[in-house]
Design an enzyme around this catalytic site. Structure first.
Site, PDB file in Angstrom:
ATOM      1  CB  SER A  64      -2.385   6.621 -27.860  1.00 27.56           C
ATOM      2  OG  SER A  64      -1.174   5.954 -27.617  1.00 27.56           O
TER       3      SER A  64
HETATM    4  N1  SAH Z   1       2.081   5.640 -30.899  1.00 30.23           N
HETATM    5  C1  SAH Z   1       1.274   4.445 -31.033  1.00 30.23           C
HETATM    6  C2  SAH Z   1       0.988   3.825 -29.681  1.00 30.23           C
HETATM    7  C3  SAH Z   1       1.192   2.364 -29.723  1.00 30.23           C
HETATM    8  S1  SAH Z   1       1.154   1.539 -28.155  1.00 30.23           S
HETATM    9  C4  SAH Z   1       0.005   4.726 -31.805  1.00 30.23           C
HETATM   10  O1  SAH Z   1      -0.349   5.899 -31.976  1.00 30.23           O
HETATM   11  O2  SAH Z   1      -0.628   3.785 -32.281  1.00 30.23           O
HETATM   12  C5  SAH Z   1       2.880   1.497 -27.719  1.00 30.23           C
HETATM   13  C6  SAH Z   1       3.803   0.842 -28.705  1.00 30.23           C
HETATM   14  O3  SAH Z   1       5.101   0.791 -28.081  1.00 30.23           O
HETATM   15  C7  SAH Z   1       3.461  -0.599 -29.080  1.00 30.23           C
HETATM   16  O4  SAH Z   1       3.360  -0.702 -30.471  1.00 30.23           O
HETATM   17  C8  SAH Z   1       4.637  -1.416 -28.533  1.00 30.23           C
HETATM   18  O5  SAH Z   1       4.966  -2.550 -29.315  1.00 30.23           O
HETATM   19  C9  SAH Z   1       5.757  -0.386 -28.530  1.00 30.23           C
HETATM   20  N2  SAH Z   1       6.877  -0.682 -27.628  1.00 30.23           N
HETATM   21  C10 SAH Z   1       6.845  -1.262 -26.406  1.00 30.23           C
HETATM   22  N3  SAH Z   1       8.087  -1.364 -25.892  1.00 30.23           N
HETATM   23  C11 SAH Z   1       8.941  -0.825 -26.821  1.00 30.23           C
HETATM   24  C12 SAH Z   1      10.359  -0.640 -26.878  1.00 30.23           C
HETATM   25  N4  SAH Z   1      11.184  -1.015 -25.895  1.00 30.23           N
HETATM   26  N5  SAH Z   1      10.889  -0.050 -27.993  1.00 30.23           N
HETATM   27  C13 SAH Z   1      10.080   0.355 -29.015  1.00 30.23           C
HETATM   28  N6  SAH Z   1       8.733   0.186 -29.015  1.00 30.23           N
HETATM   29  C14 SAH Z   1       8.163  -0.380 -27.936  1.00 30.23           C
END
Ligand code: SAH
Length: 213
Positions: A64
């Protein structure tokens, strides 16, 4: 895995940018100032690590934007010792911010590759979450509920009911809601069935995906 003076200098500039954009919480700004974001990124993007932008990580996901991480972290109003559930571990950057704020962090990721990579990486650089879980964040984490707060770091087409019901009274859920673009939404649990809702501007996240493990 080096953190040089140059990186530290770039982080100071990033913190100044976040202050200019309205982030005020000193603990959140300190966390951004001290976490080496470049270590959370693929080597091809290292030069961009301290721009206020989202970047690709493994499995077609993104780390993010720092402003978004700071904005969501501020909304959680973290107190030391808070029990926090994060949905979407991804690179682990947001997880690291929450650890530095003194929270006990439980974080769920549905992409196996990212779950494995981040589970190894985070403790190696000194950020120890209470638990990293491979699973579906739509369900929350019933066995550890209730939580002081819950943060969702992917765009949710709707608000999953289990997340609301796993909050303590007084607890906060920060969740970007919407399909293409999302509205950052804060729910504060006022009673067993009462929630206060605040909408706090537009953001853009990768989607929160359902049942595809
Ligand atoms: N907090 C992270 C943001 C990653 S983007 C950072 O700082 O890097 C969002 C993430 O949510 C992705 O890794 C994706 O695989 C995950 N995601 C999507 N749907 C999900 C679900 N149903 N349960 C858990 N994780 C999920």
């Amino acid at each position: 895995m080096k953190d040089t003076f140059k990186h530290k200098g770039l982080r100071k500039q990033l913190v100044a940018t976040l202050i200019a954009k309205g982030i005020k919480n000193p603990a959140v700004l300190d966390a951004i100032d001290s976490i080496p974001r470049h270590l959370f990124m693929d080597s091809s993007f290292l030069d961009h690590a301290y721009q206020d932008k989202a970047f690709p990580i493994a499995a077609s996901q993104t780390i993010s934007q720092p402003y978004t991480v700071a904005f969501q972290s501020e909304l959680l109003e973290v107190k030391s010792g808070d029990k926090i559930l994060e949905i979407g571990t991804g690179s682990g950057y947001q997880t690291a911010v929450l650890c530095l704020l003194g929270a006990q962090v439980y974080s769920i990721e549905r992409q196996l590759e990212l779950f494995k990579k981040t589970s190894q990486f985070l403790p190696k650089i000194g950020y120890v979450a209470k638990r990293l879980i491979f699973g579906d964040g739509y369900k929350g984490l019933k066995e550890e509920a209730p939580f002081d707060s819950i943060i969702v770091t992917a765009g949710a087409p709707f608000v999953p009911k289990p997340l609301l019901s796993q909050l303590k009274i007084g607890g906060r859920l920060v969740i970007p809601v919407g399909d293409k673009d999302q509205i950052m939404t804060l729910y504060i649990r006022k009673g067993t069935k009462e929630f206060e809702k605040h909408e706090l501007g537009n953001f853009k996240f990768v989607p929160l995906l359902e049942n595809k493990n």
